[in-house]
Structure formats: C-alpha cells, structure tokens
Design a protein around this motif. Structure first.
Motif, PDB file in Angstrom:
ATOM      1  N   ILE A   1       0.994  -1.816  -0.166  1.00  0.00           N
ATOM      2  CA  ILE A   1       0.119   0.038   0.013  1.00  0.00           C
ATOM      3  C   ILE A   1       0.539   1.227  -0.248  1.00  0.00           C
ATOM      4  O   ILE A   1       0.414   2.171  -0.858  1.00  0.00           O
ATOM      5  N   ALA A   2       1.622   1.309   0.961  1.00  0.00           N
ATOM      6  CA  ALA A   2       2.872   2.329   1.055  1.00  0.00           C
ATOM      7  C   ALA A   2       3.416   3.158   0.050  1.00  0.00           C
ATOM      8  O   ALA A   2       3.343   4.076  -0.631  1.00  0.00           O
ATOM      9  N   GLN A   3       4.078   2.022  -0.997  1.00  0.00           N
ATOM     10  CA  GLN A   3       4.384   1.424  -2.534  1.00  0.00           C
ATOM     11  C   GLN A   3       3.583   2.189  -3.070  1.00  0.00           C
ATOM     12  O   GLN A   3       4.100   3.332  -3.712  1.00  0.00           O
ATOM     13  N   THR A   4       2.299   1.998  -3.363  1.00  0.00           N
ATOM     14  CA  THR A   4       1.650   2.501  -4.598  1.00  0.00           C
ATOM     15  C   THR A   4       1.628   4.188  -4.442  1.00  0.00           C
ATOM     16  O   THR A   4       1.076   4.861  -5.253  1.00  0.00           O
ATOM     17  N   LEU A   5       0.981   4.206  -3.163  1.00  0.00           N
ATOM     18  CA  LEU A   5       1.138   5.891  -3.026  1.00  0.00           C
ATOM     19  C   LEU A   5       1.439   6.161  -2.454  1.00  0.00           C
ATOM     20  O   LEU A   5       1.628   8.089  -2.274  1.00  0.00           O
ATOM     21  N   ALA A   6       3.062   6.176  -2.677  1.00  0.00           N
ATOM     22  CA  ALA A   6       4.153   7.036  -2.616  1.00  0.00           C
ATOM     23  C   ALA A   6       4.495   8.227  -3.283  1.00  0.00           C
ATOM     24  O   ALA A   6       4.434   9.207  -3.076  1.00  0.00           O
ATOM     25  N   ALA A   7       4.084   7.964  -4.421  1.00  0.00           N
ATOM     26  CA  ALA A   7       3.868   9.055  -5.672  1.00  0.00           C
ATOM     27  C   ALA A   7       3.081  10.734  -5.187  1.00  0.00           C
ATOM     28  O   ALA A   7       3.368  11.290  -5.025  1.00  0.00           O
ATOM     29  N   ARG A   8       1.769   9.615  -4.428  1.00  0.00           N
ATOM     30  CA  ARG A   8       0.219  10.161  -4.255  1.00  0.00           C
ATOM     31  C   ARG A   8       1.010  11.276  -3.054  1.00  0.00           C
ATOM     32  O   ARG A   8       0.700  12.531  -3.180  1.00  0.00           O
ATOM     33  N   TYR A   9       1.546  10.944  -2.349  1.00  0.00           N
ATOM     34  CA  TYR A   9       2.041  11.253  -0.754  1.00  0.00           C
ATOM     35  C   TYR A   9       3.708  11.704  -1.131  1.00  0.00           C
ATOM     36  O   TYR A   9       4.063  12.439  -0.129  1.00  0.00           O
ATOM     37  N   LEU A  10       4.273  11.748  -2.270  1.00  0.00           N
ATOM     38  CA  LEU A  10       5.383  12.136  -2.816  1.00  0.00           C
ATOM     39  C   LEU A  10       6.369  11.215  -1.039  1.00  0.00           C
ATOM     40  O   LEU A  10       7.101  12.403   0.408  1.00  0.00           O
ATOM     41  N   LEU A  11       5.759  10.335  -0.777  1.00  0.00           N
ATOM     42  CA  LEU A  11       6.917   9.625   0.549  1.00  0.00           C
ATOM     43  C   LEU A  11       8.542   8.568  -0.554  1.00  0.00           C
ATOM     44  O   LEU A  11       8.191   8.420  -1.304  1.00  0.00           O
ATOM     45  N   SER A  12       9.497   8.914   0.983  1.00  0.00           N
ATOM     46  CA  SER A  12      10.608   8.201   0.684  1.00  0.00           C
ATOM     47  C   SER A  12      10.560   6.607   0.763  1.00  0.00           C
ATOM     48  O   SER A  12       9.541   6.141   1.735  1.00  0.00           O
ATOM     49  N   ASP A  13      11.614   5.626   0.068  1.00  0.00           N
ATOM     50  CA  ASP A  13      11.348   4.477   0.454  1.00  0.00           C
ATOM     51  C   ASP A  13      12.282   4.383   1.375  1.00  0.00           C
ATOM     52  O   ASP A  13      11.543   3.366   2.187  1.00  0.00           O
ATOM     53  N   GLU A  14      12.532   4.892   2.536  1.00  0.00           N
ATOM     54  CA  GLU A  14      12.616   4.995   3.854  1.00  0.00           C
ATOM     55  C   GLU A  14      12.057   5.192   4.712  1.00  0.00           C
ATOM     56  O   GLU A  14      11.654   4.194   5.511  1.00  0.00           O
ATOM     57  N   PHE A  15      11.079   5.391   4.026  1.00  0.00           N
ATOM     58  CA  PHE A  15       9.647   6.116   4.782  1.00  0.00           C
ATOM     59  C   PHE A  15       8.457   4.183   4.761  1.00  0.00           C
ATOM     60  O   PHE A  15       8.001   3.768   5.591  1.00  0.00           O
ATOM     61  N   VAL A  16       8.855   3.744   2.872  1.00  0.00           N
ATOM     62  CA  VAL A  16       7.711   3.064   3.034  1.00  0.00           C
ATOM     63  C   VAL A  16       9.184   1.663   4.061  1.00  0.00           C
ATOM     64  O   VAL A  16       8.446   0.444   4.188  1.00  0.00           O
ATOM     65  N   GLU A  17      10.339   1.768   3.991  1.00  0.00           N
ATOM     66  CA  GLU A  17      10.863   0.838   4.674  1.00  0.00           C
ATOM     67  C   GLU A  17      10.195   1.048   6.309  1.00  0.00           C
ATOM     68  O   GLU A  17       9.722  -0.605   6.521  1.00  0.00           O
ATOM     69  N   TYR A  18       9.616   1.873   6.526  1.00  0.00           N
ATOM     70  CA  TYR A  18       9.810   1.670   8.391  1.00  0.00           C
ATOM     71  C   TYR A  18       8.168   0.720   8.321  1.00  0.00           C
ATOM     72  O   TYR A  18       7.911   0.803   9.478  1.00  0.00           O
ATOM     73  N   VAL A  19       7.764   1.580   7.631  1.00  0.00           N
ATOM     74  CA  VAL A  19       5.789   1.088   7.594  1.00  0.00           C
ATOM     75  C   VAL A  19       5.902  -0.777   7.729  1.00  0.00           C
ATOM     76  O   VAL A  19       5.427  -1.470   8.385  1.00  0.00           O
ATOM     77  N   LEU A  20       6.416  -1.065   6.752  1.00  0.00           N
ATOM     78  CA  LEU A  20       7.042  -2.857   6.613  1.00  0.00           C
ATOM     79  C   LEU A  20       7.531  -3.279   7.871  1.00  0.00           C
ATOM     80  O   LEU A  20       6.839  -3.614   8.594  1.00  0.00           O
ATOM     81  N   GLN A  21       8.775  -2.520   8.170  1.00  0.00           N
ATOM     82  CA  GLN A  21       9.065  -3.154   9.724  1.00  0.00           C
ATOM     83  C   GLN A  21       8.608  -3.153  10.790  1.00  0.00           C
ATOM     84  O   GLN A  21       7.902  -3.681  11.690  1.00  0.00           O
ATOM     85  N   TYR A  22       7.455  -2.089  10.891  1.00  0.00           N
ATOM     86  CA  TYR A  22       6.589  -1.624  12.322  1.00  0.00           C
ATOM     87  C   TYR A  22       5.522  -1.989  12.186  1.00  0.00           C
ATOM     88  O   TYR A  22       4.691  -2.241  13.331  1.00  0.00           O
ATOM     89  N   ALA A  23       4.981  -2.486  11.006  1.00  0.00           N
ATOM     90  CA  ALA A  23       3.775  -2.561  10.995  1.00  0.00           C
ATOM     91  C   ALA A  23       2.987  -3.717  11.454  1.00  0.00           C
ATOM     92  O   ALA A  23       2.240  -3.818  12.195  1.00  0.00           O
ATOM     93  N   PRO A  24       4.050  -4.796  12.083  1.00  0.00           N
ATOM     94  CA  PRO A  24       3.544  -6.176  12.754  1.00  0.00           C
ATOM     95  C   PRO A  24       3.572  -5.504  14.345  1.00  0.00           C
ATOM     96  O   PRO A  24       2.847  -6.624  14.795  1.00  0.00           O
ATOM     97  N   LEU A  25       3.674  -4.551  14.657  1.00  0.00           N
ATOM     98  CA  LEU A  25       4.224  -4.065  16.139  1.00  0.00           C
ATOM     99  C   LEU A  25       2.429  -3.426  16.496  1.00  0.00           C
ATOM    100  O   LEU A  25       2.354  -3.017  18.001  1.00  0.00           O
ATOM    101  N   HIS A  26       1.380  -3.637  15.733  1.00  0.00           N
ATOM    102  CA  HIS A  26       0.729  -2.753  15.815  1.00  0.00           C
ATOM    103  C   HIS A  26      -0.407  -3.268  16.857  1.00  0.00           C
ATOM    104  O   HIS A  26      -1.239  -2.427  17.618  1.00  0.00           O
ATOM    105  N   ASP A  27      -0.451  -4.444  18.329  1.00  0.00           N
ATOM    106  CA  ASP A  27      -1.000  -5.197  18.294  1.00  0.00           C
ATOM    107  C   ASP A  27      -0.269  -4.857  19.867  1.00  0.00           C
ATOM    108  O   ASP A  27      -0.787  -6.075  20.424  1.00  0.00           O
TER     109      ASP A  27
END
Length: 399
Positions: A207-233
């Motif tokens: 999702i973050a990769q697909t939205l990256a162009a729209r929201y001007l997201l860096s690869d760094e942001f996408v990487e941390y979404v991947l790493q931190y998502a499993p900690l949500h609960d």
C-alpha cells in the motif's frame, strides 16, 4: 497524513532531489559536503539499499541525487543480481567506470543509470559479523571517475555512511527485537500468527509503495512501515486473560477493556524506547502512530480518539487496511478464510466508512502481488496460539 513526520521535500527548483528527513536528510548533508571537494564534485548520486535476510530481497532505502532518482521503490531478490551478490559474498568493492547498456537478459539497471547520464559507479557492501546489512552506491556522470585517488578521498565518507546506516538499522532492530520478545513471551495468549504478521506487513508495504508518488513518500518511510506494522497489537499483552481468552461474546464493559490495548500499546512502546535508550529511534512517531491509530476509522467512528480522515496518520490508515484484509483472507479456529475477491468487496464496501479509500484501492490494485505474498508467507500447521481468538472475528464488525 499526520504531520509528525510529513515528507519535507525541497522546492522544485532545488537540484537536491529526495530530502525526506531521517537518515536520508543526513545522507543529503554528507553529499553536499562531498561535492564541495573539487576532486569529488561530480559524485551525482549516493544511495543505500538494505538487505532483508528473511526474504533474501534487496530494497532501496535512502539516497541523495542531483537529478532524478533512478530506482525509486526498487525491490528484488539479491540472487538475481550477480554483481551485487559477488560484492556481498567476497566483500570486494565493485567499480565500473564505463557504464554500458545491459546485455541481453540483463537486469536493466545499467540502462537506467545511463538514461540519467550516470557513467561510473562504485559499490561497497555494509557488513557486520556475518550479517549483510546492504550496499552503498556512488555514481558519477563522468566516465572513468573512480580512480585509486578518488576512492581514497571518498573513503572517510564511505565509512561514515556505513556507520550511520548500521547505527540506524541496529536501533531499529533492537526495538523490533524487544517488542517481538514481549510478543513471543505472550504468544500463547495472542491470536496473531507469525505468518499473519509477515503478510500484513507486506500488504502495508505494498500500500505504501503504491501511494508513494501521491504522498511524496520516501523509500525510507516505506521501509519503516514494513518494519513497524507487525507491532500494531503489542498492547494486547496487557489485556487480562479472562477477557482476551473469553470464548463467548464480550460484554460491553469487557469490550471497553479490550479497546484499552491501543493505549497500553503506546505506553509499552514508550517504555521500551526509554528503557533501551532508543530516544533517537528512526521514525519513532511512525511506530507510535501504527500502534495508536490502527483502530481509528475513516468516518470518525473508531477508537480510541474518534479521529477521522487525514487526522488519522497515513501509516495508521495503511495498517488498518492491511491488518483486516489478512484477517479476512486467513483461516482461523473460529472461521474459514474468505476469498480474495470477497475480502476485496468488503474493503470497498467499507471504503470511506471504516477505511481510507485510497489505501483500499492501493492494496487491491495489484492482485498478483497479493497472491505472491500469500504464497510466500503461508500458515504453518499449529501456528495458532491458545487464545480464544474471537476478538479478530469481531473486528470486521467494529467501527
């Protein structure tokens, strides 16, 4: 999108492309300093890619460029790139001072570099105690640029970038290890399987990769979404057994206690950051938002704060979609797995109500990528904990 870490891009007429804060901003500062030296003035690109040992994949992470970024949001298996695999194995840097076109059957990377006017490259690995962290890439528009003299002049900066990357990733991994240890200790009372966390984090990355162009997201942001998502609960470790393990429907007052896992999760994250001396943890606010916002609903009917629309952090909106999609399409002791099409129809029906419509469509835009994630991270027999697991079934009806 939340403002705590919104991308801070430079103006369109600034030649320094891709300044997003965090390590990328540090790299851009070093790039300026490097180019201020006459002998290094034509280094036009410095980039770092990280290696994921679990999947064997290499992903773009941070970079600083004069001009366009050649490999935004690039992810591929390391084994498919023999040059990089050789650098990883031997530790011998690779220099190519006359970047040509790719041969038949090549990976297309040379062609992309040449199309942007880059003619020389220098690649070194980032490696500690048998662990490959990734690679540093230097590129110049001048053919024949990386001589013994220029490499020597560049060496102090290369070593500093290496230290910065390892330090950043080490603090990230320390935090992940601390939280995952807590999750592992409590695994018997948590319905989340390891495969679920792997899949939902990859959906979040998609999702973050697909939205990256729209929201001007860096690869760094996408990487941390991947790493931190499993900690949500993580906050579920603080929910009393008589509620978390209850097999029947929760009473209203019990459901209110269950909802406190969000606030408890934020408290746990803050305590671990303090206890492990991780106040400088990269993208700390992103991690807190993943925990704090994954039960907020787009229409404002979620919890704990009743946030709506873009008042909910982008990462929180991403994780909400990724988490529910995997819950729906996974078999659990209390339900059969939904088909991808049925789950997609549910997400679309709830878009604008429970979910951010942009996040829903970003996930569902690539059915093949979804199937690949499901194939790579399948459930293993006996993967469930001993919890009653009824909470996840109720989530689809929540909000």
């Amino acid at each position: 999108m939340g403002t705590a870490h919104a991308p801070s891009f430079v103006t369109a007429d600034d030649p320094w492309v891709g300044l997003n804060g965090g390590l990328e901003a540090q790299l851009a500062g070093l790039h300026r300093e490097i180019r201020a030296k006459p002998e290094l003035a034509t280094i036009d690109r410095i980039a770092v890619a990280v290696h994921d040992s679990a999947s064997g994949r290499l992903r773009t992470f941070v970079e600083s460029n004069i001009g366009s970024r050649p490999f935004d949001r690039f992810s591929d298996r390391l084994e498919l790139h023999p040059t990089l695999a050789a650098v990883a194995t031997t530790g011998i840097p690779f220099i190519n001072n006359a970047i040509g076109g790719d041969p038949a059957g090549g990976d297309g990377l040379n062609d992309r570099l040449r199309s942007l006017g880059l003619r020389s490259r220098y690649i070194v690995r980032i490696h500690r105690s048998g662990t490959l962290y990734g690679f540093i890439f230097f590129n110049s528009g001048r053919p024949g640029f990386f001589t013994e003299a220029t490499v020597a002049a560049l060496t102090p900066y290369r070593r500093l970038i290496d230290v910065l990357v390892v330090g950043t990733l080490t603090s990230q991994r320390t935090m992940l290890a601390a939280v995952r240890s807590a999750l592992q200790v409590s695994h018997y009372r948590n319905e989340e399987t390891g495969a679920h966390l792997d899949r939902m984090s990859r959906y979040a990355e998609l999702i973050a990769q697909t939205l990256a162009a729209r929201y001007l997201l860096s690869d760094e942001f996408v990487e941390y979404v991947l790493q931190y998502a499993p900690l949500h609960d993580i906050g579920k470790v603080a929910v009393p057994d008589h509620i978390l393990l209850k097999r029947g429907k929760l009473l209203p007052e019990e459901y209110e206690v269950m909802k406190t896992h969000v606030a408890k999760g934020v408290e746990i994250i803050d305590a671990m950051i303090h206890d492990h001396g991780l106040e400088a943890l990269p993208y700390r606010d992103l991690l807190r938002n993943v925990v704090a916002h994954h039960h907020e609903c787009y229409d404002g009917s979620g919890y704990p704060h009743g946030l709506a629309g873009e008042a909910i952090s982008l990462e929180g909106r991403i994780v909400a979609v990724a988490d529910v999609f995997d819950a729906l399409t996974s078999q659990r002791p209390y339900k059969e797995a939904w088909s991808n099409d049925t789950a997609a129809a549910f997400l679309r029906a709830q878009a604008g109500r429970r979910f951010d419509p942009a996040c829903v469509e970003a996930l569902l835009a690539d059915p093949e990528a979804i199937r690949d994630i499901q194939q790579r991270f399948r459930e293993t027999p006996g993967g469930f904990g001993l919890a009653a697991l009824r909470h996840r079934a109720a989530q689809a009806a929540a909000c």
